[in-house]
Design an enzyme around this catalytic site. Sequence first.
Site, PDB file in Angstrom:
ATOM      1  CB  THR A  40     -15.629 -79.124 -25.322  1.00  0.00           C
ATOM      2  OG1 THR A  40     -17.000 -79.154 -25.249  1.00  0.00           O
ATOM      3  CG2 THR A  40     -15.117 -79.170 -23.723  1.00  0.00           C
ATOM      4  CG  ASP A  41     -20.228 -76.231 -26.427  1.00  0.00           C
ATOM      5  OD1 ASP A  41     -19.843 -77.506 -25.834  1.00  0.00           O
ATOM      6  OD2 ASP A  41     -21.184 -76.028 -26.921  1.00  0.00           O
ATOM      7  CD  GLU A  42     -19.991 -81.357 -22.687  1.00  0.00           C
ATOM      8  OE1 GLU A  42     -19.569 -81.578 -21.406  1.00  0.00           O
ATOM      9  OE2 GLU A  42     -20.279 -81.940 -23.492  1.00  0.00           O
ATOM     10  CE1 TYR A  58     -14.491 -84.170 -22.888  1.00  0.00           C
ATOM     11  CE2 TYR A  58     -16.473 -82.965 -22.719  1.00  0.00           C
ATOM     12  CZ  TYR A  58     -15.205 -83.184 -23.365  1.00  0.00           C
ATOM     13  OH  TYR A  58     -15.095 -82.680 -24.976  1.00  0.00           O
ATOM     14  CE  LYS A  90     -11.176 -80.819 -24.241  1.00  0.00           C
ATOM     15  NZ  LYS A  90     -10.130 -81.618 -25.240  1.00  0.00           N
TER      16      LYS A  90
END
Length: 348
Positions: free
Chosen positions: A131-133, A156, A160
């Site tokens: 993810t870009d997060e 989260y 990741k």
Amino acid sequence: MKKILITGGAGFIGSHVVRRFVTKYPEYHIYNLDALTYAGNLENIKDIENSENYTFVKGDIVDEAFINELFSIHHFDGVLHLAAESHVDRSIEDPLAFVKTNVIGTMNLLNAAKNQWKDNFEGKRFYHISTDEVYGSLGAEGLFTETTPYDPNSPYSASKASSDHFVRAYGETYGLPYVLTNCSNNYGSYHFPEKLIPLFINNIIHNKPLPVYGDGHYTRDWLFVEDHAIAIDLVFHEGKNHETYNIGGFNEWKNIDLVQLLCQLMDQKLDRAAGTSQQLITYVKDRPGHDLRYAIDATKINRELGWKPSVTFEEGLERTINWYLANEEWLKNVTSGAYKDYYKKQYS
Ligand code: NAD
Ligand code: DAU
């Protein structure tokens, strides 16, 4: 026949990837490994469940012995790893669940792949879908690129980020052939109605409040899920080993503007007077550690692999709304949890 393991294939993005691989590649046998958590629903892939080149395996990636046994039975040639705990709000409530699945689960898969492939990495590939997060939050300007330093803010995104680091470490240390992608917010069919777009569509249908966190001035970059599945297919087949690609929609929306648009479109679809759904908007307490803005620079995947989004946001959103309105039974089942009882009988 190549044996490909896809994890998390009963979830939102995974179901689109499984469908694409099963239908497009009859030369592969696709094994869909999924624990069927609250987010996993075999109704998402009902249309392909009887395909000859498809097998569903119910199992937990956190279970090391089970994962090792699965690899020793099937000798997979490739892994596309999507299984994850994926919802930021849940990670704030129960961070450990995210460490277990996203970190330990990924480690188990990495170890099983490394141990099985170690004598010959030729033709093998481990693809981690991320993810870009992991990049943290942008201010008003700028875009995330593949070289943006990691700076995760939620449990989260920290889980990741950790799994991304392990994937790269296995590439450097053991030579594991991997590719990695970091994608922006997806939307489309089979999206579990805890995430912004499907939650709000469902709430509008049922005249329930639309809980906008904080002042709603948070920005996300939205990508139609089928375009993500196309990108995943391309990266799996043509991406360079040990490379990362960012995937995004070039499509930034402030939450409140997106919600207003959704309300307008839903009023039209439901034949309600203009402005009806907008009255459901309710500003609520903000998400702790809420990232202000995500936006992806997807130049690299465009330049090197020729990918760009094929569906405009107008078209994608219309298709998404139409899908939810035509599949109210699916929505009813996932919100009531009824799908769990049905599949519990079949797979326990
Ligand atoms: P999802 O929550 O809809 O689906 C996750 C799937 O993984 C479910 O089917 C669930 O049953 C399965 N799963 C969870 N824990 C498991 C375990 N321990 N063992 C086996 N299976 C398990 O998630 P999604 O939105 O489809 O996201 C898929 C992947 O893409 C995730 O890795 C996520 O981090 C990443 N991602 C998502 C988005 C997005 O906008 N949704 C964007 C970028 C990246
Ligand atoms: O950027 C990619 C990520 O996008 C993925 O890695 C995650 O798996 C996925 O869940 C998504 O994370 P977000 O936190 O951005 O998505 P979510 O739909 O939860 O929220 C989108 C924005 O809307 C965010 O700014 C929070 C806000 N929001 C969300 C919900 C559920 C609200 O204002 N109200 C809500 O009820």
